[in-house]
Design a protein around this motif. Structure first.
Motif, short mmCIF file in Angstrom:
data_model
loop_
_atom_site.label_atom_id
_atom_site.label_comp_id
_atom_site.label_asym_id
_atom_site.label_seq_id
_atom_site.Cartn_x
_atom_site.Cartn_y
_atom_site.Cartn_z
N GLY A 30 7.10 12.13 2.09
CA GLY A 30 6.33 11.98 3.29
C GLY A 30 5.50 10.76 3.50
O GLY A 30 4.73 10.67 4.65
N VAL A 31 4.99 10.09 2.30
CA VAL A 31 3.84 9.11 2.18
C VAL A 31 4.62 7.79 2.62
O VAL A 31 5.58 7.55 2.34
N PRO A 32 3.77 6.96 3.54
CA PRO A 32 4.03 5.63 4.00
C PRO A 32 3.85 4.80 2.91
O PRO A 32 2.90 4.70 2.51
N VAL A 33 5.07 3.79 2.85
CA VAL A 33 4.71 2.60 1.93
C VAL A 33 4.48 1.48 2.87
O VAL A 33 5.48 1.18 3.83
N PHE B 28 0.79 -1.20 0.07
CA PHE B 28 0.06 -0.02 0.03
C PHE B 28 0.89 1.27 0.09
O PHE B 28 1.79 1.28 0.69
N LYS B 29 0.45 2.16 -0.76
CA LYS B 29 1.21 3.61 -0.63
C LYS B 29 0.08 4.57 -0.11
O LYS B 29 -0.90 4.73 -0.84
N GLY B 30 0.10 5.00 1.24
CA GLY B 30 -0.78 5.63 1.65
C GLY B 30 -2.18 4.49 1.79
O GLY B 30 -2.06 3.58 2.38
N THR C 269 4.64 -3.53 8.14
CA THR C 269 5.81 -2.80 8.52
C THR C 269 5.84 -1.68 7.50
O THR C 269 4.83 -1.79 6.37
N GLN C 270 6.33 -0.41 7.54
CA GLN C 270 6.11 0.64 6.62
C GLN C 270 7.46 1.39 6.67
O GLN C 270 8.29 1.24 7.64
N ARG C 271 7.70 2.08 5.49
CA ARG C 271 8.81 3.17 5.32
C ARG C 271 8.15 4.36 4.87
O ARG C 271 7.39 4.29 3.87
N TYR C 272 8.75 5.42 5.26
CA TYR C 272 8.07 6.54 4.72
C TYR C 272 9.24 7.08 3.69
O TYR C 272 10.45 7.07 3.74
#
Length: 421
Positions: free
Chosen positions: A199-202, A164-166, A216-219
């Protein structure tokens, strides 16, 4: 799995009975059980139930066909097995801290004539032990395509990875590797980034029966060239007129923040009376030589951008004296002077309409005069024709006679004229 029989004659007898009681699973049996699915480390409960019980002996065996419980007695020394319930119709046993080695078939046996046997299968689920996102570049530049990899290690069965992106779901490409009884899944995502992605989380999300909401996510960090905008501070509204001041402000946003900002005049030199102070441009007294395009440029480590302002200097506003009043009754049409380009264009259009109307009126008047003159001319010639019309034609019997009489009449008239002369 650890196991062994209790010392003495009874355990040996139990093993012999269990070995002699292997009967294939079939229909019409009185034994009932269900398969068990359990997450590694949790508790599994095995139930052997008897329909229409006749007080026959029930026992439970492990996949190695070792007796776990004979009625309410536990020959096996594995203390993770505990008796939950025992009666003539049910033997229920719990197994704590389940591991993959506990997976397999467990047998319920009923000592009837003939003996009956049924099995239940324990399936052990193992959630991913680690979930990691690796990103190709910690900082990307607008327009680049970056690679992200999400790895879910040591799961059973193989997990499904979603991206997911956002709030928008994306599609990745997964690969599965098997190590012994475990599976490692790696999903690759190729993503072209823009300034709106900064600044959008992946998010890497796992779908697995043993776990919920594991993610888990990365910005994303995206650098982009400046975005430039020119605004007019004065005059706030209306036209830029000769003799009046003009003030412009340039604003620029980028990542990193722009470090260089300058004003210039496109296709011409900047007038000497123009004052530039940082992001502001000031002309205190406009004149028509200031007409042109003024550009604000801003740059950072990524690139350069600009925004243009087109200046057109109009004539200063004029005033009209108020109308005078005479003794003659007249109707005065008030004239409103609008300090705008639309008012001047409207006045020009009104003058054009008046000129066109005057020309049309003159043409119409000339055509009317021409029609009157032509009418009088035709009326006179028609009367002359009737005055000199041949006489005697009315008394003729036919057309030929009328023509002869007409010609004769004309000759007689001429002869008469000569005679009288």
């Amino acid at each position: 799995m650890a196991g062994g029989g209790a010392p003495g004659l009874l355990p040996l007898l139990l093993l012999l009975l269990s070995a002699a009681a292997i009967i294939p699973r079939g229909d019409g049996q009185n034994l009932v059980t269900e398969d068990v699915t359990v997450v590694e480390g949790d508790v599994a409960t095995i139930s052997c139930r008897v329909k229409n019980s006749d007080d026959s002996v029930i026992q439970l065996l492990n996949p190695n066909r070792q007796t776990i419980y004979f009625r309410d007695f536990r020959p096996l020394k594995d203390s993770r097995f505990q008796l939950v319930n025992f009666s003539n119709s049910e033997l229920r046993v719990s197994l704590t801290n389940v591991s993959i080695s506990d997976e397999g078939r467990y047998f319920c046996q009923l000592y009837t004539d003939p003996p009956q046997e049924i099995y239940t299968t324990i399936t052990v689920l193992v959630p991913p032990r680690n979930l990691v996102i690796d990103i190709e570049k910690e900082t990307a530049v607008e327009g680049e395509e970056i690679e992200l990899n999400c790895t879910a290690m040591a799961s059973r069965p193989a997990t499904t990875i979603r991206w997911f992106k956002g709030n928008k779901e994306l599609t990745g490409k997964s690969e599965v590797e098997r190590w012994s009884d475990m599976y490692t899944v790696t999903s690759q995502l190729l993503l072209k980034v823009g300034r709106e992605d900064d600044g959008v989380p992946v998010i890497c999300l796992v779908d697995h029966p043993a776990v919920k909401d594991l993610q888990t996510q990365r910005y994303l960090e995206v650098m982009y060239k400046p975005q430039v905008r020119v605004s007019q501070n004065y005059p706030l509204q209306g036209l830029t007129r000769e003799g009046e001041p003009l003030e412009l402000t340039c604003t620029a946003f980028g990542k990193p923040q722009p470090t260089d900002m300058r004003w210039l005049r496109v296709d011409d030199e900047m007038p000497q009376h123009v004052v530039v102070s940082g992001s502001n441009l000031l002309i205190s007294n406009l004149n028509k030589t200031d007409n042109g395009t003024y550009r604000c440029e801003a740059s950072n480590a990524v690139g350069k951008s600009h925004a243009d302002y087109m200046l057109f200097v109009y004539d200063p506003p004029t005033t009209i004296p108020p109308p005078t009043t005479t003794t003659t009754t007249t109707t005065t049409i008030p004239t409103t002077i609008t300090d705008s380009r639309a008012g001047e264009e409207g006045a020009i259009r009104s003058v054009d309409h008046a000129v066109v109307g005057g020309v049309v009126a003159v043409v119409v008047f000339a055509m009317l005069c021409l029609l009157i003159i032509l009418g009088r001319y035709f009326a006179r010639h028609k009367g002359t024709y009737f005055t000199h019309e041949a006489k005697g034609a009315d008394d003729a019997a036919d057309a030929d006679t009328a023509i002869i009489n007409a010609e004769g009449g004309q000759n007689n008239s001429e002869e008469k004229k000569e005679y009288f002369i």
